[in-house]
Design a protein around this motif. Structure first.
Motif, PDB file in Angstrom:
ATOM      1  N   UNK A  55       0.859  -1.099  -0.178  1.00 17.78           N
ATOM      2  CA  UNK A  55      -0.140  -0.064   0.004  1.00 17.78           C
ATOM      3  C   UNK A  55       0.780   1.353   0.028  1.00 17.78           C
ATOM      4  N   UNK A  56       2.188   1.061   0.689  1.00 15.25           N
ATOM      5  CA  UNK A  56       2.849   2.510   0.692  1.00 15.25           C
ATOM      6  C   UNK A  56       3.234   2.910  -0.701  1.00 15.25           C
ATOM      7  N   UNK A  57       3.719   1.863  -1.317  1.00 15.37           N
ATOM      8  CA  UNK A  57       4.043   2.219  -2.852  1.00 15.37           C
ATOM      9  C   UNK A  57       3.047   2.887  -3.570  1.00 15.37           C
ATOM     10  N   UNK A  58       1.720   2.283  -3.644  1.00 16.04           N
ATOM     11  CA  UNK A  58       0.386   2.559  -4.266  1.00 16.04           C
ATOM     12  C   UNK A  58       0.199   4.171  -3.719  1.00 16.04           C
ATOM     13  N   UNK A  59       0.167   4.433  -2.359  1.00 17.17           N
ATOM     14  CA  UNK A  59      -0.110   5.847  -2.005  1.00 17.17           C
ATOM     15  C   UNK A  59       1.047   6.798  -2.351  1.00 17.17           C
ATOM     16  N   UNK A 109      -3.541   3.378   6.681  1.00 16.23           N
ATOM     17  CA  UNK A 109      -3.221   3.676   5.341  1.00 16.23           C
ATOM     18  C   UNK A 109      -4.016   4.862   4.792  1.00 16.23           C
ATOM     19  N   UNK A 110      -5.219   5.239   5.093  1.00 13.55           N
ATOM     20  CA  UNK A 110      -6.248   6.208   4.948  1.00 13.55           C
ATOM     21  C   UNK A 110      -5.474   7.193   5.289  1.00 13.55           C
ATOM     22  N   UNK A 111      -4.829   7.465   6.633  1.00 13.99           N
ATOM     23  CA  UNK A 111      -4.379   8.457   7.251  1.00 13.99           C
ATOM     24  C   UNK A 111      -3.098   8.965   6.435  1.00 13.99           C
ATOM     25  N   UNK A 112      -2.260   8.150   5.881  1.00 10.43           N
ATOM     26  CA  UNK A 112      -1.158   8.154   5.214  1.00 10.43           C
ATOM     27  C   UNK A 112      -1.342   8.861   3.742  1.00 10.43           C
ATOM     28  N   UNK A 113      -2.453   8.303   3.182  1.00  6.70           N
ATOM     29  CA  UNK A 113      -2.698   8.874   1.789  1.00  6.70           C
ATOM     30  C   UNK A 113      -3.348  10.397   2.151  1.00  6.70           C
TER      31      UNK A 113
END
Length: 788
Positions: free
Chosen positions: A498-502, A775-779
């Motif tokens: 997910x980190x790469x996608x974000x 991941x929502x927070x990261x994005x």
């Protein structure tokens, strides 16, 4: 003993000659503070017993008793002399305060150019308390005496008299009370009253400078320091008020205020407080353009361009330049650096020094707005900061309370009166509401100058932010092939990166994302959107998939969702249709037709009704005028608005026709023209159009019109409010949060961030961080583009 009144009391006995002989008893003790919390300090005298005294115990006892009696007489005379001396000094100080009060107000008014929250030209800031007509100090003194006589006290009578008189008149009442009854009025009030009500009433009874002196003394006494109190007082007072404060502190406590502040603070915070304490801010209205440019450059080089920060430059410029000069400096700083001065202060300074400098900037921009913000924070959330509430209501009641409450209502969409009413109780509440100056939410309670304040607040705020900026920009060295391969790798095999996608999707512009979609399809024969849907879920999926859609198709989908299923999300319909440009609306219509094989107008017609439907369809045509203002037309449009909102004296047409014309004005006139209409509306009626719509209309029609007005006033602020409300309280409105972050990220999210922190005193980054997770927070934080 003599009167034990506080030095901050303003009662005085009648003058008379003092004929008592000067006692030749023990030397006068060192001066001691006579503040309101102090008792009498015992005078100790050490007596050495002689050999003869030891042999004659009875004689010693007699001598000691005689000495005690003489000592009491001496102490009484010392106290009496100190009382009379203080009364004389207070008389003189009060004459100075009264003689210069009007001059101070004129200086403050003259130093306020036409900026964010200045009243209409020729108008002064207005207090809620004025001289009481037909004032009779003896009559008031008698009424107060009666109210406190016997068992219990008539608190209603006390608060009614004291809140209906100006401070000057209250001092005369104190004097009359002393003359008639030989008692100190403040001491009597403190004896009869208790708690917050007592603090509020006693604060009103002191001369303003002495009230400030006591607040500062309390803030630096004991363990710890109330830095917020120091900041509020010293950042907001005029030169003349500062000089009076220093003199009052010296008189009341026989101490030097500057020395006490130096002894209780440190570092750059201390230095700025001392600079402000001098009361030497320039007051010349003539501004040098060259000096403005030089100060902008000096501030920029002292902060943004420097490794570390040259705090001395910030202190010198913000502590000494005139208000008019500094407002121009702030405007030029924004144009030169692309940042408001507040953002640079937050980035370069820290701690109490940062808070002090921000308070100075706020007071320079608008002192009433600064106090509106302080009052809101004093009553916001659980518990009430009563000391702050009392201090502000007392100190501003005769200066600018009506302007404060108008700005409060405009900025926070609720009245100061109603917030006090809901947050306090008893006689304390009744007194505060009296100082508020009446119910400004009641019908007909509007004020010409305050309405002008409300207009100029948002008009100049919107004009100042001339350049809209998003937080997401096209990536440099963009390589769609590399991005497509990286995304495929992130979703291939077990698990998802997910980190790469974000990282990829939140750091590419929408146009670049469309290229990635096309390249992904060409390389792998797969649809990127379908792969993303299968690999991620929940709030993160809605955010990422929204970013991958072209803006018009994303808006079309949000409109479709708002109308499908049981019930309609009217707020989403209003938010999108009331804020998009003509070009954006037309693109949405095309996308809606392409994706759903039905026109947007037909969809709105079948899902809404009445005036609300007519408003939405009118907005959905995308036919808003794009020219400038027309003054004659604006006056006619303002008249129509006044008639439909039922504040005009004589309506010029039937109601149905007026409603249609009003809807046409708000839905089709250009933004510059509507701003002129709103100003003409204020001139014509002394009402603010937004507040009037809220009071006179209801339901979805009201919400739609208010959204249009707010968007015209300041669109980034409109979205900042929507974001704040989506994260306020228990639970999060993820749909609204996602929709705004996706749709505004490339348009004006940077401006929205600035409005957010200015209004709510915390960054959008902090709000998101405290209200979302994973991941929502990261994005979301990646879209936010950093912390202010």
């Amino acid at each position: 003993m003599g009167c034990r009144h506080s030095r901050l009391s303003s009662c005085k006995p009648p003058k008379k000659k003092r004929q008592e002989p000067e006692p030749e008893q023990p030397p006068r003790p060192e001066p001691h503070e006579l503040g309101p919390l102090n008792g009498d300090t015992a005078i100790t005298v050490q007596l050495c017993a002689s050999e003869e005294a030891e042999r004659h115990q009875k004689d010693i006892t007699r001598i000691l008793q005689q000495h005690e009696e003489e000592k009491k007489k001496w102490a009484q005379q010392v106290e009496k002399e100190r009382e009379l001396e203080l009364r004389d000094r207070l008389d003189e100080q009060q004459r100075v305060l009264e003689g210069k009060n009007e001059e101070a107000l004129q200086v403050d008014s003259a130093a306020e150019p036409e900026t964010m929250a200045k009243p209409a030209q020729g108008a002064k800031y207005r207090g809620s308390i004025h001289d009481f007509p037909g004032f009779d100090p003896n009559q008031d003194a008698e009424a107060l005496y009666t109210a406190m006589k016997g068992f219990g006290s008539d608190k209603e009578a006390i608060l009614d008299i004291i809140t209906s008189r100006s401070n000057r008149q209250r001092q005369e009442v104190c004097q009359s009370y002393k003359s008639l009854y030989g008692k100190d009025l403040i001491a009597a009030l403190k004896y009869e009253l208790t708690g917050k009500f007592e603090r509020l009433i006693v604060g009103l009874m002191r001369p303003p400078a002495y009230c400030d002196a006591k607040e500062i003394k309390d803030s630096i006494s004991g363990i710890g320091t109330d830095e917020k109190c120091l900041i509020e007082i010293l950042a907001s007072r005029t030169n003349e008020q500062m000089h009076q404060l220093v003199a009052a502190y010296k008189d009341a406590y026989e101490r030097d205020l500057e020395a006490d502040i130096i002894g209780d603070t440190s570092g750059h915070f201390q230095k700025m407080l001392v600079v402000l304490l001098q009361g030497t801010r320039e007051e010349d209205d003539v501004v040098s353009e060259d000096l403005v440019q030089q100060d902008v450059q000096d501030l920029y080089e002292a902060g943004e361009l420097k490794w570390g920060t040259d705090e001395a430059q910030f202190i010198y410029i913000l502590g000494n330049r005139s208000k008019q000069h500094l407002r121009l400096v702030f405007d030029e700083y924004l144009k030169t650096t692309g940042k408001p001065i507040e953002a640079s202060i937050r980035g370069e300074l820290s701690g109490d020094f940062e808070k002090l400098m921000l308070a100075v900037v706020k007071c320079i921009r608008s002192t009433p707005e600064y106090f509106a913000e302080r009052l809101f924070k004093a009553m916001k959330g659980l518990g009430t900061r009563d000391n702050t509430l009392i201090r502000i209501m007392v100190s501003r009641s005769e200066l600018d309370m009506l302007d404060i409450r108008e700005i409060f209502r405009t900025k926070y969409e609720k009245s100061l009166y109603s917030m006090i009413k809901n947050d306090t109780s008893g006689e304390y509440k009744k007194t505060l509401l009296k100082l508020c100056g009446g119910d400004d939410d009641a019908a007909g309670q509007f004020f010409p100058e305050a309405a002008q304040v409300a207009y100029q607040m948002w008009e100049l705020s919107a004009v100042a932010r001339v350049e809209l900026k998003g937080t997401v920009r096209p990536a440099n060295d963009f390589n769609p092939d590399a991005d497509a391969k990286a995304l495929r790798k992130a979703m291939k095999g077990l698990g998802t990166d997910e980190d790469t996608i974000i990282d990829i999707i939140t750091h590419r512009s929408n146009a670049q994302r469309q290229q990635i979609r096309q390249t992904f399809k060409s390389h792998f024969g797969r649809d990127l959107m379908t792969d993303l849907k299968s690999e991620i879920s929940g709030d993160l999926a809605r955010l990422i998939l929204g970013l991958m859609m072209p803006p018009a198709h994303y808006d079309a989908k949000q409109l479709k969702k708002a109308m499908e299923g049981a019930g309609t999300d009217e707020k989403a319909l209003i938010e999108i249709l009331a804020t998009r440009t003509n070009a954006e609306i037309r693109a949405i219509n095309e996308a809606y037709k392409e994706d759903y094989h039905k026109s947007l107008e037909d969809a709105l017609s079948s899902d809404t009704s009445g005036h609300f439907r007519r408003i939405l369809i009118s907005l959905a045509t995308g036919n808003r005028e794009e020219g400038g203002e027309n003054l004659d037309q604006a006056r006619e449009d303002a008249q129509v608005a006044a008639e439909i909102l039922e504040i005009a004296d004589t309506p010029s047409g039937d109601k149905t026709s007026l409603e249609t014309r009003f809807m046409t004005i708000l839905c089709t006139r250009s933004y510059p023209h509507l701003r002129r209409v709103f100003q003409e509306f204020i001139k014509m009626s002394n009402y603010d159009v937004e507040h009037t719509i809220k009071k006179e209309m209801s339901g979805d029609v009201r919400d739609a019109f208010v959204a249009i007005v707010q968007s015209v006033k300041n669109k980034p602020l409109f979205f900042a409010d929507k974001l704040y409300k989506s994260m306020k309280g228990a639970g999060t409105d993820e749909k609204t949060l996602t929709r705004i972050m996706v749709s505004r990220s490339e348009i004006d999210l940077l401006n929205i961030r600035r409005e957010f922190i200015e209004k709510y005193d915390k960054s959008l980054h902090q709000a998101i961080e405290g209200d979302t997770s994973g991941d929502f927070l990261k994005a979301l934080l990646a879209l936010c583009g950093g912390e202010d």
